[in-house]
Design a protein around this motif. Structure first.
Motif, PDB file in Angstrom:
ATOM      1  N   GLN A 330    -100.908  59.148 -86.958  1.00  0.00           N
ATOM      2  CA  GLN A 330     -99.712  59.092 -86.115  1.00  0.00           C
ATOM      3  C   GLN A 330     -99.651  60.277 -85.155  1.00  0.00           C
ATOM      4  O   GLN A 330     -99.157  60.150 -84.037  1.00  0.00           O
ATOM      5  CB  GLN A 330     -98.462  59.044 -87.000  1.00  0.00           C
ATOM      6  N   ARG A 331    -100.189  61.422 -85.606  1.00  0.00           N
ATOM      7  CA  ARG A 331    -100.188  62.619 -84.747  1.00  0.00           C
ATOM      8  C   ARG A 331    -101.277  62.564 -83.689  1.00  0.00           C
ATOM      9  O   ARG A 331    -101.062  62.948 -82.542  1.00  0.00           O
ATOM     10  CB  ARG A 331    -100.395  63.888 -85.602  1.00  0.00           C
ATOM     11  N   ASN A 334    -103.765  57.937 -79.782  1.00  0.00           N
ATOM     12  CA  ASN A 334    -103.003  57.655 -78.572  1.00  0.00           C
ATOM     13  C   ASN A 334    -102.490  56.221 -78.624  1.00  0.00           C
ATOM     14  O   ASN A 334    -103.283  55.264 -78.710  1.00  0.00           O
ATOM     15  CB  ASN A 334    -103.897  57.871 -77.338  1.00  0.00           C
ATOM     16  N   LEU A 335    -101.183  56.052 -78.573  1.00  0.00           N
ATOM     17  CA  LEU A 335    -100.569  54.733 -78.728  1.00  0.00           C
ATOM     18  C   LEU A 335    -101.065  53.756 -77.665  1.00  0.00           C
ATOM     19  O   LEU A 335    -101.455  52.623 -77.984  1.00  0.00           O
ATOM     20  CB  LEU A 335     -99.044  54.860 -78.672  1.00  0.00           C
ATOM     21  N   SER A 353     -95.218  50.950 -81.873  1.00  0.00           N
ATOM     22  CA  SER A 353     -94.723  52.315 -81.675  1.00  0.00           C
ATOM     23  C   SER A 353     -95.660  53.303 -82.355  1.00  0.00           C
ATOM     24  O   SER A 353     -96.612  52.912 -83.054  1.00  0.00           O
ATOM     25  CB  SER A 353     -93.323  52.460 -82.271  1.00  0.00           C
ATOM     26  N   LYS A 354     -95.389  54.594 -82.140  1.00  0.00           N
ATOM     27  CA  LYS A 354     -96.240  55.636 -82.720  1.00  0.00           C
ATOM     28  C   LYS A 354     -96.281  55.554 -84.236  1.00  0.00           C
ATOM     29  O   LYS A 354     -97.278  55.889 -84.871  1.00  0.00           O
ATOM     30  CB  LYS A 354     -95.727  57.015 -82.267  1.00  0.00           C
ATOM     31  N   LEU A 357     -99.270  53.670 -85.788  1.00  0.00           N
ATOM     32  CA  LEU A 357    -100.633  54.142 -85.585  1.00  0.00           C
ATOM     33  C   LEU A 357    -101.376  54.419 -86.885  1.00  0.00           C
ATOM     34  O   LEU A 357    -102.601  54.540 -86.888  1.00  0.00           O
ATOM     35  CB  LEU A 357    -100.637  55.403 -84.706  1.00  0.00           C
TER      36      LEU A 357
END
Length: 392
Positions: A330-331, A334-335, A353-354, A357
């Motif tokens: 998630q960090r 890249n979405l 959404s992020k 991920l």
């Protein structure tokens, strides 16, 4: 492709079908290799990564002992796949199907509003009253039967290299398996402490003697969860098939479900000895046995035939395997790039959404490499490319 590396620094060898073994997973494998009741060696499949106590993708055989954490908390988690008579399906029909599937199958933490039919629940060889966790959770399990769950569980509609459209489900035993796993792991910790076990508690590998009352109770409860996970996948696929027929007509036919579990322990014979094989994120691959190795979201899955390799305890990988932890993905991912990756392939996907991920393709190892690393364990029969994906 033979074993990629053999580590001989511990009491028992570690045979790994991958070269890029992360430090945490290697440490866990070394702990396993130093257990006093390990049979022959530790086997690590090409999708191996850090787990809890035992690495996911690990296979061990033990003499007379069973380790709850070497099965894991999602007991019986596995794959179900069905070949349809369809050879084409339009994007519009796919979208209709996915919308209707979402109405019929609760996702994530959601359950059914009404209990499901008790006739679909597994049968037990002993009265449920003798299986305390199962009997306590039975009523709740009726609401969870035929639900997907969260994490890496998914429903996919796929195009096979055999020219057919396929249906696939990845799911497990829901909260039932979680409760059973935690109950018996706590019991194992207590009993090991009382017995002054020499296995360090920080290894998270508390064990039960298989023929003790606690061990027999765990094995019965574990098998019930394996059977419940099968019933769960079967019901979901039944409702997905109903959906396909509602949208595309009653003339659509379906082959029998291919079902495999990848979190369980079973009594088997290896190297001439009866042992308890623990597969945690690993699939049995007996000679001629049909198995399923799913990819990540947006990458192919594979229908395979086992080669019965004794070195892997007749096992293969259960998927691609994570290369990033959930928070890390998630960090770092890249979405927009992950969405473009799926959109470019025309896949109806679940990356919005992020927060999604953690289940993006970029969080997983390359499935093609994972397959290549185990061509001495399985042969590929059908390559299944995703058309539409629902994630838990």
């Amino acid at each position: 492709m033979p074993v990629k590396q053999v580590i001989t620094s511990e009491k028992r060898p570690i045979k790994a079908w991958l070269g890029d073994l992360e430090a945490g997973a290697l440490e866990q494998a070394k702990n396993l290799a130093n257990l006093p009741f390990i049979h022959r060696h530790v086997a690590l499949m090409p999708d191996t990564h850090l787990g809890y106590g035992m690495p996911i993708g690990g296979v061990i055989a033990t003499t007379d002992m069973v380790i709850p954490n070497a099965v894991g908390v999602d007991i019986g988690c596995g794959m179900g796949a069905v070949q349809t008579s369809l050879t084409e399906i339009s994007t519009d029909k796919l979208k209709q199907a996915m919308a209707l599937i979402r109405q019929k199958i609760p996702l994530g933490f959601k359950h059914h509003r009404r209990p499901q039919d008790t006739r679909m629940m597994p049968k037990s060889p002993v009265p449920l009253s003798e299986l305390p966790v199962i009997s306590e959770e039975y009523r709740n399990a009726l609401y969870q039967l035929g639900t997907l769950g969260g994490g890496n569980h998914f429903i996919e509609i796929q195009r096979g290299s055999d020219g057919h459209i396929w249906l696939m489900v990845h799911s497990g035993s829901r909260n039932l398996g979680f409760k059973v796993a935690n109950y018996f792991n706590r019991l194992a910790i207590k009993l090991n402490r009382e017995q002054n076990s020499k296995v360090p508690t920080n290894w998270q590998l508390a064990y039960l003697t298989a023929d003790s009352p606690a061990g027999r109770s765990y094995l019965l409860a574990m098998q019930y969860c394996v059977d419940f996970a099968y019933a769960n996948r079967d019901l979901m696929l039944t409702r997905i098939k109903e959906t396909i027929r509602e949208i595309l007509g009653p003339q659509v036919t379906f082959a029998p479900m291919i079902n495999i579990a990848h979190n369980y322990a079973a009594l088997e014979e290896h190297y001439g000895q009866k042992v308890i094989v623990h597969r945690k994120g690993a699939t049995r691959a007996l000679a001629g046995e049909i198995g399923i190795i799913p990819g990540s979201q947006g990458t192919p899955s594979y229908l395979v035939r086992g080669l019965g390799n004794p070195e892997s305890f007749q096992s293969c990988s259960h998927g691609a395997g994570r290369k990033m932890g959930r928070k890390q993905a998630q960090r770092q991912l890249n979405l927009e790039e992950e969405k473009k990756r799926l959109d470019a392939r025309g896949i109806i996907h679940a990356i919005r959404s992020k927060g999604d991920l953690d289940e993006a393709a970029g969080a997983y190892k390359e499935i093609d490499q994972v397959i290549e690393n185990q061509l001495d364990l399985v042969e590929v029969l059908v390559e299944l490319h995703p058309l539409a994906v629902i994630k838990g």
